[in-house]
Design a protein around this motif. Structure first.
Motif, short mmCIF file in Angstrom:
data_model
loop_
_atom_site.label_atom_id
_atom_site.label_comp_id
_atom_site.label_asym_id
_atom_site.label_seq_id
_atom_site.Cartn_x
_atom_site.Cartn_y
_atom_site.Cartn_z
N MET A 1 0.84 -1.18 0.00
CA MET A 1 0.00 0.00 0.00
C MET A 1 0.88 1.24 0.00
N LYS A 2 0.34 2.29 -0.55
CA LYS A 2 1.09 3.54 -0.68
C LYS A 2 0.07 4.68 -0.77
N VAL A 3 0.38 5.81 -0.13
CA VAL A 3 -0.54 6.94 -0.18
C VAL A 3 -0.50 7.59 -1.56
N GLN A 4 -1.59 8.28 -1.88
CA GLN A 4 -1.66 8.97 -3.15
C GLN A 4 -0.75 10.19 -3.14
N LYS A 5 -0.11 10.45 -4.25
CA LYS A 5 0.86 11.54 -4.32
C LYS A 5 0.22 12.92 -4.25
N GLU A 6 -1.10 13.00 -4.37
CA GLU A 6 -1.78 14.30 -4.32
C GLU A 6 -1.94 14.84 -2.91
N PHE A 7 -1.49 14.07 -1.92
CA PHE A 7 -1.59 14.50 -0.53
C PHE A 7 -0.18 14.63 0.04
N VAL A 8 0.02 15.64 0.87
CA VAL A 8 1.33 15.87 1.47
C VAL A 8 1.19 16.09 2.98
N LEU A 9 2.25 15.78 3.69
CA LEU A 9 2.31 16.00 5.13
C LEU A 9 3.10 17.28 5.36
N ARG A 10 2.55 18.16 6.18
CA ARG A 10 3.23 19.40 6.53
C ARG A 10 3.23 19.55 8.04
N GLU A 11 4.30 20.16 8.55
CA GLU A 11 4.35 20.50 9.96
C GLU A 11 4.06 21.98 10.07
N ILE A 12 3.03 22.31 10.83
CA ILE A 12 2.62 23.70 11.00
C ILE A 12 2.53 23.99 12.50
N ALA A 13 3.39 24.86 12.98
CA ALA A 13 3.41 25.25 14.39
C ALA A 13 3.44 24.04 15.32
N GLY A 14 4.24 23.05 14.96
CA GLY A 14 4.39 21.87 15.81
C GLY A 14 3.34 20.80 15.62
N ASP A 15 2.35 21.06 14.76
CA ASP A 15 1.32 20.07 14.46
C ASP A 15 1.56 19.51 13.06
N TYR A 16 1.23 18.24 12.87
CA TYR A 16 1.35 17.61 11.56
C TYR A 16 -0.02 17.54 10.92
N VAL A 17 -0.10 17.96 9.67
CA VAL A 17 -1.37 17.90 8.93
C VAL A 17 -1.14 17.30 7.56
N ILE A 18 -2.12 16.53 7.11
CA ILE A 18 -2.11 15.98 5.76
C ILE A 18 -3.07 16.83 4.95
N ILE A 19 -2.56 17.39 3.85
CA ILE A 19 -3.37 18.29 3.05
C ILE A 19 -3.36 17.86 1.58
#
Length: 94
Positions: A1-19
């Motif tokens: 399994m592998k995530v779709q490339k259209e989504f990215v993980l970002r660290e924002i103010a110490g929090d991780y978000v998938i956008i």
């Protein structure tokens, strides 16, 4: 399994978000906030991996019992599948 490339993980103010990125922004409303374990799983999911690979990686990084790790990984994967970020893996042996 592998995530779709259209989504990215970002660290924002110490929090991780998938956008979502690109045209996916038009069909996916919102973002998913994850903790450090989720961020580590996300990084592992950038290449083709099995559930067993994810479990092994988490057990190497964190001091957690195997059953708890399995439950947490499955919950994370279910969230990604429900969001259309990860295709449901075919039933295979670990």
């Amino acid at each position: 399994m592998k995530v779709q490339k259209e989504f990215v993980l970002r660290e924002i103010a110490g929090d991780y978000v998938i956008i979502p990125t690109g045209k996916t922004v038009l069909t996916f409303n919102g973002l998913i906030t994850v903790n450090e374990v989720g961020a580590d799983l996300w990084k592992m999911l950038q290449s083709e991996v099995t559930f067993g690979d994810l479990l092994k990686g988490i057990l190497e990084i964190y001091d957690v019992d195997e059953e708890t790790a399995k439950e947490d990984i499955q919950e994370f994967l279910d969230t990604l599948i429900e969001g259309g970020i990860l295709d449901k893996p075919e039933e295979t042996e670990e």
